[in-house]
Design a protein around this motif. Structure first.
Motif, PDB file in Angstrom:
ATOM      1  N   ALA A 171     -80.403 -32.034  34.569  1.00  0.00           N
ATOM      2  CA  ALA A 171     -80.943 -30.968  35.415  1.00  0.00           C
ATOM      3  C   ALA A 171     -80.779 -31.224  36.906  1.00  0.00           C
ATOM      4  O   ALA A 171     -80.720 -30.279  37.690  1.00  0.00           O
ATOM      5  N   LEU A 172     -80.718 -32.483  37.337  1.00  0.00           N
ATOM      6  CA  LEU A 172     -80.774 -32.795  38.760  1.00  0.00           C
ATOM      7  C   LEU A 172     -79.412 -32.881  39.438  1.00  0.00           C
ATOM      8  O   LEU A 172     -79.340 -33.041  40.651  1.00  0.00           O
ATOM      9  N   HIS A 173     -78.328 -32.765  38.678  1.00  0.00           N
ATOM     10  CA  HIS A 173     -77.005 -33.032  39.229  1.00  0.00           C
ATOM     11  C   HIS A 173     -76.363 -31.791  39.837  1.00  0.00           C
ATOM     12  O   HIS A 173     -76.388 -30.722  39.227  1.00  0.00           O
ATOM     13  N   PRO A 174     -75.729 -31.930  41.013  1.00  0.00           N
ATOM     14  CA  PRO A 174     -75.073 -30.778  41.644  1.00  0.00           C
ATOM     15  C   PRO A 174     -73.855 -30.292  40.865  1.00  0.00           C
ATOM     16  O   PRO A 174     -73.531 -29.107  40.893  1.00  0.00           O
ATOM     17  N   VAL A 175     -73.141 -31.199  40.194  1.00  0.00           N
ATOM     18  CA  VAL A 175     -72.055 -30.834  39.283  1.00  0.00           C
ATOM     19  C   VAL A 175     -72.447 -31.349  37.907  1.00  0.00           C
ATOM     20  O   VAL A 175     -72.752 -32.524  37.736  1.00  0.00           O
ATOM     21  N   ARG A 176     -72.468 -30.441  36.920  1.00  0.00           N
ATOM     22  CA  ARG A 176     -73.001 -30.782  35.609  1.00  0.00           C
ATOM     23  C   ARG A 176     -71.975 -31.522  34.745  1.00  0.00           C
ATOM     24  O   ARG A 176     -70.768 -31.367  34.899  1.00  0.00           O
ATOM     25  N   SER A 177     -72.500 -32.300  33.821  1.00  0.00           N
ATOM     26  CA  SER A 177     -71.680 -33.024  32.859  1.00  0.00           C
ATOM     27  C   SER A 177     -71.242 -32.091  31.735  1.00  0.00           C
ATOM     28  O   SER A 177     -71.663 -30.945  31.650  1.00  0.00           O
ATOM     29  N   GLY A 178     -70.396 -32.610  30.838  1.00  0.00           N
ATOM     30  CA  GLY A 178     -69.892 -31.837  29.708  1.00  0.00           C
ATOM     31  C   GLY A 178     -68.383 -31.760  29.756  1.00  0.00           C
ATOM     32  O   GLY A 178     -67.708 -32.747  30.102  1.00  0.00           O
ATOM     33  N   VAL A 179     -67.820 -30.604  29.398  1.00  0.00           N
ATOM     34  CA  VAL A 179     -66.377 -30.383  29.563  1.00  0.00           C
ATOM     35  C   VAL A 179     -66.112 -30.171  31.046  1.00  0.00           C
ATOM     36  O   VAL A 179     -66.688 -29.277  31.669  1.00  0.00           O
ATOM     37  N   LEU A 180     -65.224 -30.988  31.605  1.00  0.00           N
ATOM     38  CA  LEU A 180     -65.034 -31.000  33.053  1.00  0.00           C
ATOM     39  C   LEU A 180     -63.782 -30.244  33.503  1.00  0.00           C
ATOM     40  O   LEU A 180     -63.786 -29.624  34.564  1.00  0.00           O
ATOM     41  N   SER A 181     -62.707 -30.297  32.710  1.00  0.00           N
ATOM     42  CA  SER A 181     -61.471 -29.625  33.126  1.00  0.00           C
ATOM     43  C   SER A 181     -60.484 -29.596  31.968  1.00  0.00           C
ATOM     44  O   SER A 181     -60.669 -30.253  30.940  1.00  0.00           O
ATOM     45  N   HIS A 182     -59.397 -28.838  32.175  1.00  0.00           N
ATOM     46  CA  HIS A 182     -58.355 -28.710  31.156  1.00  0.00           C
ATOM     47  C   HIS A 182     -57.032 -28.377  31.825  1.00  0.00           C
ATOM     48  O   HIS A 182     -56.986 -27.570  32.772  1.00  0.00           O
ATOM     49  N   ILE A 183     -55.950 -29.004  31.357  1.00  0.00           N
ATOM     50  CA  ILE A 183     -54.599 -28.626  31.789  1.00  0.00           C
ATOM     51  C   ILE A 183     -53.664 -28.709  30.581  1.00  0.00           C
ATOM     52  O   ILE A 183     -53.968 -29.372  29.582  1.00  0.00           O
ATOM     53  N   ILE A 184     -52.513 -28.026  30.670  1.00  0.00           N
ATOM     54  CA  ILE A 184     -51.422 -28.160  29.710  1.00  0.00           C
ATOM     55  C   ILE A 184     -50.174 -28.577  30.486  1.00  0.00           C
ATOM     56  O   ILE A 184     -49.852 -27.988  31.523  1.00  0.00           O
ATOM     57  N   THR A 185     -49.485 -29.609  29.994  1.00  0.00           N
ATOM     58  CA  THR A 185     -48.262 -30.067  30.648  1.00  0.00           C
ATOM     59  C   THR A 185     -47.077 -29.864  29.717  1.00  0.00           C
ATOM     60  O   THR A 185     -47.194 -29.995  28.494  1.00  0.00           O
ATOM     61  N   THR A 186     -45.931 -29.537  30.307  1.00  0.00           N
ATOM     62  CA  THR A 186     -44.703 -29.299  29.542  1.00  0.00           C
ATOM     63  C   THR A 186     -43.539 -30.159  30.033  1.00  0.00           C
ATOM     64  O   THR A 186     -42.442 -30.072  29.494  1.00  0.00           O
ATOM     65  N   ASP A 187     -43.783 -30.982  31.056  1.00  0.00           N
ATOM     66  CA  ASP A 187     -42.715 -31.826  31.597  1.00  0.00           C
ATOM     67  C   ASP A 187     -43.320 -32.999  32.369  1.00  0.00           C
ATOM     68  O   ASP A 187     -44.522 -33.247  32.281  1.00  0.00           O
ATOM     69  N   LYS A 188     -42.477 -33.694  33.127  1.00  0.00           N
ATOM     70  CA  LYS A 188     -42.891 -34.920  33.805  1.00  0.00           C
ATOM     71  C   LYS A 188     -43.508 -34.673  35.183  1.00  0.00           C
ATOM     72  O   LYS A 188     -43.754 -35.636  35.921  1.00  0.00           O
ATOM     73  N   GLN A 189     -43.746 -33.420  35.510  1.00  0.00           N
ATOM     74  CA  GLN A 189     -44.412 -33.153  36.787  1.00  0.00           C
ATOM     75  C   GLN A 189     -45.871 -33.586  36.703  1.00  0.00           C
ATOM     76  O   GLN A 189     -46.624 -33.104  35.864  1.00  0.00           O
ATOM     77  N   LYS A 190     -46.263 -34.489  37.573  1.00  0.00           N
ATOM     78  CA  LYS A 190     -47.632 -35.019  37.540  1.00  0.00           C
ATOM     79  C   LYS A 190     -48.635 -33.944  37.932  1.00  0.00           C
ATOM     80  O   LYS A 190     -48.420 -33.202  38.892  1.00  0.00           O
ATOM     81  N   LYS A 191     -49.738 -33.875  37.185  1.00  0.00           N
ATOM     82  CA  LYS A 191     -50.781 -32.896  37.462  1.00  0.00           C
ATOM     83  C   LYS A 191     -52.135 -33.581  37.580  1.00  0.00           C
ATOM     84  O   LYS A 191     -52.406 -34.574  36.903  1.00  0.00           O
ATOM     85  N   SER A 242     -51.887 -30.788  25.664  1.00  0.00           N
ATOM     86  CA  SER A 242     -53.156 -30.321  26.229  1.00  0.00           C
ATOM     87  C   SER A 242     -54.035 -31.518  26.563  1.00  0.00           C
ATOM     88  O   SER A 242     -54.248 -32.398  25.722  1.00  0.00           O
ATOM     89  N   PHE A 243     -54.532 -31.530  27.797  1.00  0.00           N
ATOM     90  CA  PHE A 243     -55.485 -32.556  28.231  1.00  0.00           C
ATOM     91  C   PHE A 243     -56.843 -31.885  28.454  1.00  0.00           C
ATOM     92  O   PHE A 243     -56.968 -31.013  29.313  1.00  0.00           O
ATOM     93  N   VAL A 244     -57.864 -32.267  27.691  1.00  0.00           N
ATOM     94  CA  VAL A 244     -59.234 -31.820  27.936  1.00  0.00           C
ATOM     95  C   VAL A 244     -60.034 -33.027  28.422  1.00  0.00           C
ATOM     96  O   VAL A 244     -60.118 -34.053  27.734  1.00  0.00           O
ATOM     97  N   CYS A 245     -60.605 -32.906  29.614  1.00  0.00           N
ATOM     98  CA  CYS A 245     -61.417 -33.970  30.194  1.00  0.00           C
ATOM     99  C   CYS A 245     -62.886 -33.609  30.031  1.00  0.00           C
ATOM    100  O   CYS A 245     -63.326 -32.540  30.443  1.00  0.00           O
ATOM    101  N   HIS A 246     -63.641 -34.494  29.398  1.00  0.00           N
ATOM    102  CA  HIS A 246     -65.079 -34.273  29.222  1.00  0.00           C
ATOM    103  C   HIS A 246     -65.799 -35.602  29.427  1.00  0.00           C
ATOM    104  O   HIS A 246     -65.206 -36.679  29.265  1.00  0.00           O
ATOM    105  N   GLY A 247     -67.076 -35.529  29.801  1.00  0.00           N
ATOM    106  CA  GLY A 247     -67.792 -36.772  30.044  1.00  0.00           C
ATOM    107  C   GLY A 247     -69.108 -36.558  30.757  1.00  0.00           C
ATOM    108  O   GLY A 247     -69.627 -35.442  30.834  1.00  0.00           O
TER     109      GLY A 247
END
Length: 286
Positions: free
Chosen positions: A103-123, A204-209
Protein backbone atom coordinates in the motif's frame (compact mmCIF):
# COMPACT_ATOMS: atom_id res chain seq x y z
CA UNK A 1 -3.53 -11.39 4.39
CA UNK A 2 -4.46 -14.36 2.20
CA UNK A 3 -2.37 -17.52 2.45
CA UNK A 4 -2.51 -21.04 0.98
CA UNK A 5 -4.93 -22.03 -1.80
CA UNK A 6 -5.97 -18.87 -3.62
CA UNK A 7 -8.07 -20.45 -6.38
CA UNK A 8 -8.41 -23.52 -8.59
CA UNK A 9 -10.40 -23.96 -11.82
CA UNK A 10 -10.89 -26.23 -14.87
CA UNK A 11 -11.42 -23.93 -17.89
CA UNK A 12 -13.63 -24.71 -20.87
CA UNK A 13 -11.75 -25.74 -24.00
CA UNK A 14 -10.13 -22.78 -25.76
CA UNK A 15 -11.71 -20.17 -23.48
CA UNK A 16 -9.50 -17.76 -21.50
CA UNK A 17 -10.64 -17.70 -17.88
CA UNK A 18 -9.62 -15.56 -14.90
CA UNK A 19 -7.84 -17.71 -12.34
CA UNK A 20 -7.08 -14.86 -9.93
CA UNK A 21 -7.38 -11.07 -9.56
CA UNK A 22 -4.88 -9.23 -7.37
CA UNK A 23 -6.26 -7.77 -4.14
CA UNK A 24 -6.34 -4.01 -3.48
CA UNK A 25 -3.08 -2.68 -1.96
CA UNK A 26 -1.56 -6.19 -2.00
CA UNK A 27 1.09 -8.08 -3.92
CA UNK A 28 0.30 -11.76 -4.45
CA UNK A 29 3.21 -14.18 -4.83
CA UNK A 30 2.40 -17.77 -5.75
CA UNK A 31 2.87 -20.76 -8.02
CA UNK A 32 0.46 -22.28 -10.52
CA UNK A 33 0.28 -26.08 -10.60
CA UNK A 34 -1.26 -27.54 -13.80
CA UNK A 35 -2.39 -31.18 -13.90
CA UNK A 36 -3.84 -33.18 -16.80
CA UNK A 37 -6.57 -35.81 -16.53
CA UNK A 38 -6.97 -36.04 -20.31
CA UNK A 39 -5.42 -38.80 -22.43
CA UNK A 40 -4.71 -36.29 -25.20
CA UNK A 41 -1.69 -34.01 -24.55
CA UNK A 42 -2.91 -30.49 -23.79
CA UNK A 43 -1.41 -27.15 -24.67
CA UNK A 44 -1.85 -24.66 -21.86
CA UNK A 45 -1.40 -20.92 -21.64
CA UNK A 46 -0.87 -18.79 -18.56
CA UNK A 47 -0.94 -15.02 -18.95
CA UNK A 48 -1.89 -11.69 -17.46
CA UNK A 49 -4.41 -9.31 -18.97
CA UNK A 50 -2.86 -6.22 -20.55
CA UNK A 51 -5.81 -4.17 -21.80
CA UNK A 52 -7.26 -6.18 -24.70
CA UNK A 53 -4.12 -8.35 -25.00
CA UNK A 54 -2.67 -11.31 -23.12
CA UNK A 55 1.00 -11.38 -22.08
CA UNK A 56 2.33 -14.82 -21.36
CA UNK A 57 4.08 -16.51 -18.45
CA UNK A 58 3.59 -19.82 -20.29
CA UNK A 59 2.70 -20.16 -23.98
CA UNK A 60 1.49 -23.45 -25.49
CA UNK A 61 3.28 -25.50 -22.87
CA UNK A 62 2.47 -29.20 -23.47
CA UNK A 63 1.12 -31.18 -20.49
CA UNK A 64 0.50 -34.94 -20.88
CA UNK A 65 -1.96 -37.25 -19.10
CA UNK A 66 -1.00 -37.79 -15.47
CA UNK A 67 1.66 -35.09 -15.67
CA UNK A 68 1.80 -32.06 -13.40
CA UNK A 69 3.68 -28.91 -14.34
CA UNK A 70 4.39 -26.21 -11.78
CA UNK A 71 5.60 -22.68 -12.46
CA UNK A 72 8.12 -20.63 -10.54
CA UNK A 73 6.77 -17.80 -8.35
CA UNK A 74 4.46 -15.45 -10.23
CA UNK A 75 3.88 -11.89 -8.93
CA UNK A 76 0.38 -10.44 -9.34
CA UNK A 77 -0.22 -6.80 -8.38
CA UNK A 78 -3.40 -5.07 -7.20
CA UNK A 79 -6.12 -5.40 -9.84
CA UNK A 80 -3.98 -7.48 -12.19
CA UNK A 81 -5.66 -10.58 -13.64
CA UNK A 82 -4.07 -14.01 -14.01
CA UNK A 83 -5.58 -15.74 -17.07
CA UNK A 84 -5.50 -19.45 -18.03
CA UNK A 85 -6.45 -21.35 -21.18
CA UNK A 86 -6.24 -24.97 -22.40
CA UNK A 87 -7.03 -26.69 -25.71
CA UNK A 88 -8.27 -29.85 -23.92
CA UNK A 89 -10.83 -30.68 -21.23
CA UNK A 90 -10.03 -31.84 -17.70
CA UNK A 91 -6.96 -29.64 -17.20
CA UNK A 92 -6.95 -28.11 -13.74
CA UNK A 93 -5.08 -24.97 -12.71
CA UNK A 94 -4.25 -24.63 -9.00
CA UNK A 95 -2.90 -21.29 -7.69
CA UNK A 96 -1.44 -21.11 -4.20
CA UNK A 97 0.71 -18.57 -2.37
CA UNK A 98 0.31 -15.51 -0.17
CA UNK A 99 -0.40 -11.78 -0.25
CA UNK A 100 1.99 -9.06 0.95
CA UNK A 101 1.15 -5.45 1.79
CA UNK A 102 2.04 -3.05 -1.04
CA UNK A 103 0.00 0.00 0.00
CA UNK A 104 2.80 2.47 0.76
CA UNK A 105 4.82 2.24 -2.47
CA UNK A 106 4.70 4.94 -5.18
CA UNK A 107 5.19 2.26 -7.87
CA UNK A 108 3.38 -0.99 -7.12
CA UNK A 109 4.79 -4.51 -7.30
CA UNK A 110 3.44 -7.32 -9.49
CA UNK A 111 3.72 -7.51 -13.28
CA UNK A 112 6.10 -4.68 -14.13
CA UNK A 113 6.55 -4.71 -17.92
CA UNK A 114 6.43 -6.72 -21.14
CA UNK A 115 8.24 -6.69 -24.50
CA UNK A 116 8.48 -8.96 -27.56
CA UNK A 117 11.77 -9.22 -29.46
CA UNK A 118 12.28 -10.54 -32.99
CA UNK A 119 15.98 -9.79 -33.55
CA UNK A 120 19.26 -8.74 -31.92
CA UNK A 121 18.24 -5.14 -31.34
CA UNK A 122 18.64 -4.56 -27.61
CA UNK A 123 15.50 -3.44 -25.80
CA UNK A 124 14.82 -2.05 -22.34
CA UNK A 125 12.60 -4.43 -20.36
CA UNK A 126 12.37 -2.57 -17.04
CA UNK A 127 14.15 0.27 -15.22
CA UNK A 128 14.02 0.43 -11.42
CA UNK A 129 12.07 3.57 -10.34
CA UNK A 130 13.43 6.42 -8.24
CA UNK A 131 14.19 5.37 -4.66
CA UNK A 132 13.51 1.68 -5.27
CA UNK A 133 15.22 -1.67 -5.08
CA UNK A 134 13.69 -4.49 -7.13
CA UNK A 135 13.77 -8.27 -6.88
CA UNK A 136 12.62 -9.22 -10.39
CA UNK A 137 11.74 -12.40 -12.28
CA UNK A 138 11.74 -12.77 -16.07
CA UNK A 139 9.36 -15.23 -17.75
CA UNK A 140 10.80 -15.70 -21.24
CA UNK A 141 8.48 -17.54 -23.70
CA UNK A 142 9.27 -18.75 -27.19
CA UNK A 143 6.10 -17.90 -29.13
CA UNK A 144 7.64 -18.83 -32.49
CA UNK A 145 7.70 -22.12 -34.42
CA UNK A 146 11.45 -22.77 -34.23
CA UNK A 147 14.00 -22.95 -31.43
CA UNK A 148 15.34 -19.48 -30.59
CA UNK A 149 17.83 -17.86 -28.25
CA UNK A 150 17.24 -15.19 -25.62
CA UNK A 151 19.83 -12.90 -24.07
CA UNK A 152 19.40 -11.00 -20.80
CA UNK A 153 21.55 -8.26 -19.30
CA UNK A 154 21.50 -5.54 -16.66
CA UNK A 155 22.73 -2.03 -17.42
CA UNK A 156 24.04 0.05 -14.55
CA UNK A 157 22.06 2.94 -16.05
CA UNK A 158 19.87 3.17 -19.16
CA UNK A 159 19.75 1.06 -22.33
CA UNK A 160 22.36 3.20 -24.09
CA UNK A 161 24.86 2.54 -21.28
CA UNK A 162 24.64 -1.26 -21.58
CA UNK A 163 28.01 -2.91 -22.42
CA UNK A 164 29.31 -6.41 -23.14
CA UNK A 165 30.38 -7.02 -19.53
CA UNK A 166 26.79 -6.82 -18.24
CA UNK A 167 25.22 -10.04 -19.60
CA UNK A 168 23.25 -12.15 -17.14
CA UNK A 169 22.33 -14.82 -19.71
CA UNK A 170 23.74 -15.03 -23.23
CA UNK A 171 22.00 -16.88 -26.11
CA UNK A 172 19.89 -19.15 -23.91
CA UNK A 173 18.23 -21.71 -26.22
CA UNK A 174 14.45 -22.00 -25.82
CA UNK A 175 12.36 -24.53 -27.74
CA UNK A 176 8.93 -23.62 -29.18
CA UNK A 177 6.24 -23.67 -26.48
CA UNK A 178 8.84 -23.58 -23.71
CA UNK A 179 9.48 -20.95 -21.05
CA UNK A 180 12.80 -20.02 -19.47
CA UNK A 181 12.38 -18.39 -16.06
CA UNK A 182 15.16 -16.27 -14.60
CA UNK A 183 14.53 -15.46 -10.92
CA UNK A 184 16.05 -13.08 -8.37
CA UNK A 185 17.39 -10.39 -10.68
CA UNK A 186 18.22 -7.63 -8.23
CA UNK A 187 18.44 -4.06 -9.49
CA UNK A 188 18.32 -0.65 -7.84
CA UNK A 189 17.19 2.84 -8.80
CA UNK A 190 18.14 3.69 -12.40
CA UNK A 191 19.44 0.25 -13.37
CA UNK A 192 17.83 -1.40 -16.41
CA UNK A 193 17.07 -5.00 -17.39
CA UNK A 194 17.87 -5.48 -21.10
CA UNK A 195 16.79 -8.25 -23.48
CA UNK A 196 16.97 -9.38 -27.09
CA UNK A 197 16.81 -12.56 -29.20
CA UNK A 198 18.00 -13.98 -32.52
CA UNK A 199 16.85 -12.87 -35.96
CA UNK A 200 13.37 -14.02 -37.07
CA UNK A 201 12.44 -15.12 -33.56
CA UNK A 202 9.44 -14.24 -31.44
CA UNK A 203 10.46 -14.10 -27.80
CA UNK A 204 8.21 -12.65 -25.09
CA UNK A 205 9.77 -11.17 -21.95
CA UNK A 206 7.42 -10.62 -18.98
CA UNK A 207 9.06 -8.90 -16.01
CA UNK A 208 7.36 -9.33 -12.64
CA UNK A 209 8.53 -8.98 -9.06
CA UNK A 210 8.56 -7.00 -5.83
CA UNK A 211 9.65 -3.39 -5.27
CA UNK A 212 11.15 -2.17 -2.02
CA UNK A 213 11.30 1.42 -0.72
CA UNK A 214 12.67 3.10 2.40
CA UNK A 215 9.13 3.61 3.73
CA UNK A 216 8.70 -0.15 4.14
CA UNK A 217 12.34 -1.25 4.31
CA UNK A 218 15.02 -1.53 1.62
CA UNK A 219 16.74 -4.85 1.00
CA UNK A 220 20.16 -3.56 2.10
CA UNK A 221 18.87 -1.66 5.15
CA UNK A 222 19.33 -2.65 8.80
CA UNK A 223 16.01 -0.96 9.61
CA UNK A 224 13.06 -3.22 10.33
CA UNK A 225 9.66 -1.93 9.25
CA UNK A 226 6.49 -3.55 10.62
CA UNK A 227 3.33 -2.55 8.78
CA UNK A 228 0.96 -4.57 10.96
CA UNK A 229 0.87 -5.53 14.63
CA UNK A 230 3.93 -6.90 16.43
CA UNK A 231 4.16 -9.28 19.38
CA UNK A 232 7.37 -9.90 21.34
CA UNK A 233 7.15 -12.63 23.96
CA UNK A 234 10.63 -12.00 25.32
CA UNK A 235 12.30 -8.81 26.55
CA UNK A 236 12.90 -5.81 24.24
CA UNK A 237 15.89 -3.52 24.54
CA UNK A 238 16.13 -0.31 22.49
CA UNK A 239 19.74 0.84 22.27
CA UNK A 240 20.65 -1.71 24.96
CA UNK A 241 20.05 -5.34 25.85
CA UNK A 242 17.05 -5.50 28.18
CA UNK A 243 18.10 -6.24 31.75
CA UNK A 244 16.92 -9.43 33.40
CA UNK A 245 13.32 -9.18 34.55
CA UNK A 246 12.67 -6.06 32.44
CA UNK A 247 10.29 -6.47 29.52
CA UNK A 248 11.12 -3.12 27.93
CA UNK A 249 14.41 -1.24 28.39
CA UNK A 250 15.24 2.00 26.54
CA UNK A 251 18.66 3.65 26.60
CA UNK A 252 18.30 7.35 25.79
CA UNK A 253 15.40 9.75 25.44
CA UNK A 254 11.91 8.59 24.50
CA UNK A 255 9.03 10.53 23.00
CA UNK A 256 5.34 9.60 23.22
CA UNK A 257 3.16 11.63 20.87
CA UNK A 258 -0.12 9.94 21.83
CA UNK A 259 -1.89 9.04 25.07
CA UNK A 260 -0.23 6.61 27.46
CA UNK A 261 -2.24 4.50 29.90
CA UNK A 262 -0.35 3.21 32.92
CA UNK A 263 -2.01 0.53 35.03
CA UNK A 264 1.00 -0.18 37.23
CA UNK A 265 3.24 2.02 39.40
CA UNK A 266 5.48 4.76 38.02
CA UNK A 267 8.92 4.85 39.63
CA UNK A 268 11.41 7.60 38.86
CA UNK A 269 14.84 8.43 40.29
CA UNK A 270 14.81 11.95 38.82
CA UNK A 271 12.43 14.87 38.50
CA UNK A 272 8.96 14.27 37.11
CA UNK A 273 7.46 17.19 35.21
CA UNK A 274 3.75 17.13 34.42
CA UNK A 275 2.71 19.91 32.05
CA UNK A 276 -0.78 20.59 30.72
CA UNK A 277 -3.51 23.22 30.62
CA UNK A 278 -5.13 21.39 33.50
CA UNK A 279 -3.57 18.59 35.53
CA UNK A 280 -5.49 16.58 38.14
CA UNK A 281 -3.57 14.56 40.71
CA UNK A 282 -6.06 12.24 42.39
CA UNK A 283 -4.14 11.03 45.43
CA UNK A 284 -4.17 11.45 49.19
CA UNK A 285 -0.40 11.74 49.31
CA UNK A 286 1.89 13.76 47.03
Amino acid sequence: MAFGLLNSIIPSVGQPLILYTGSADKLTVGKVSIASKNSTPARIQLAYEDGASLRYFEYNKKVKYGQTYETQDIHVGAGQKLIVRSDQTDINFFFYGQTISDALHPVRSGVLSHIITTDKQKKSIFTAPLGSQVNATLSVCNMGVEASTATIGVSNAGLNDFDSSEYVEYSKRIEPGQTYTRTDIKIKEGQTIVGFSNRNSKISFVCHGQLFYAVSGLLDSDDKMILGNARITGNLGVGITATSGTKFHVLGDSTFDGAMNLTGNLNTNSELQVKGIRTRLLSDTI
